[in-house]
Design an enzyme around this catalytic site. Structure first.
Site, short mmCIF file in Angstrom:
data_model
loop_
_atom_site.label_atom_id
_atom_site.label_comp_id
_atom_site.label_asym_id
_atom_site.label_seq_id
_atom_site.Cartn_x
_atom_site.Cartn_y
_atom_site.Cartn_z
N HIS A 124 26.41 64.39 4.82
CA HIS A 124 27.45 65.39 5.13
C HIS A 124 27.30 66.69 4.34
CE1 HIS A 124 29.54 62.61 7.69
NE2 HIS A 124 29.84 61.78 6.70
N ASP A 244 28.08 51.69 8.40
CA ASP A 244 29.52 51.71 8.68
C ASP A 244 29.86 51.65 10.17
OD1 ASP A 244 28.33 54.20 8.81
OD2 ASP A 244 29.73 55.18 7.42
ZN LIG Z 1 29.36 57.15 7.41
#
Ligand SMILES: [Zn+2]
Length: 306
Positions: A124, A244
């Site tokens: 990110h 995830d």
């Molecule tokens: Zn993630």
């Protein structure tokens, strides 16, 4: 030969009690990789990334800002999700340095493949912003190193974390030597990753819907994403390995099982063998259910060993 890059300081980065991106995550991964079947893995202490290596993808202001944050105790909050503790800057340097060292290892033949068991995660982080638990964009630093230090002309990044790797896309969306391919849940944090975000033809975003699972994931990679990767003929395969999208994960709503991570990894290893002399570097991104993370990372690393 598989090398495992990690560093003890990556266990000391601590965003605080109750935070999903906890030291317990990496502890769970390393404990799982302590089983006998992983005994042949060559373990390497991750070096620090250099400033020059970071500046290939980050602004000087961003690097300076992160390195200046060294709280003596407690945490400093960068945004709602992203916090730094006393060891965080050092952990960030080692996490990015792991991927650089892993790239060097596979490019020089010391290893065929490498897995970086590190945190904080990276995908990110944009050129000038830490966000989404990420300080430096570890996989992007590694890809930029492969281009600059090893002269590669085609580097593929496969990102199967359930969140879109917005930072990696930002960094490479005008760099045709890098192909960035991401499957992720949509809608979900950080909100980017629509199929119409294509960079200069070098970005492929493939959203999955909440509730989708093994069948949709495998069909998407088999029918769409792996053919694109093969057509690119990468000289090096990099993997943003977030776990995830697992059914048990508390931060998202896909339904993958740990076997799906063995499946995708086997296919990425095949891709590396077809075009890149087997060269593949994977780094840990997300994965927030400890049991699912340990099982999925074990499945991933087992497939990397074969
Ligand atoms: Zn993630």
């Amino acid at each position: 030969m598989l090398q495992l890059f990690t560093h003890s300081v990556c266990l000391q980065h601590d965003p605080g009690p109750g935070h999903a991106e906890s030291p317990a995550r990496l502890r769970a991964v390393l404990e799982a990789l302590d089983q006998d079947r992983f005994a042949t893995i060559d373990r390497v202490e991750a070096p620090r990334v250099t400033r020059e290596q970071l500046l290939r993808v980050h602004t000087p202001a961003h690097v300076d800002r992160i390195l200046a944050i060294t709280p003596e105790s407690d945490t400093v909050r960068l945004d709602e999700d992203t916090l730094m503790s006393p060891a965080s800057a050092e952990a960030g340097l080692r996490a990015a340095g792991a991927v650089v060292a892993a790239v060097d290892a596979v490019m020089t033949g010391r290893a065929t493949r490498a897995f970086c068991a590190v945190r904080p995660p990276g995908h990110h982080a944009t050129p000038d912003t830490a966000m989404g638990f990420c300080l430096f964009n570890n996989i992007a630093v590694g890809a930029a190193h492969a281009l600059a230090a090893h002269g590669l002309k085609r580097v593929a990044i496969a990102d199967f974390d359930v969140h879109h790797g917005n930072g990696t896309q930002d960094i490479f969306q005008r760099e045709p030597r890098v192909l960035f391919i991401s499957s992720h849940q949509q809608p979900l944090y950080p909100g980017t990753g629509n199929a119409n975000e294509q960079g200069v033809g070098n970005v492929i975003n493939a959203p999955l819907s909440p509730g989708e699972g093994s069948y949709e994931f495998r069909t998407l990679w088999n029918d769409v994403l792996l053919p694109k990767l093969h057509a690119f003929k990468p000289q090096l395969v990099l993997v943003s390995a977030g776990f995830d999208a697992h059914q048990r994960d508390p931060l998202a709503n896909l339904e993958l099982q740990s076997e799906d991570y063995a499946w995708i990894t086997e296919r990425l290893v095949d891709l590396a063998h077809a075009h890149a002399g087997g060269k593949l570097v994977s780094t840990l991104e997300g994965g927030y259910d400890l049991q699912a993370l340990a099982a999925s990372a074990s499945a991933h690393v087992s497939a990397l060993m074969d």
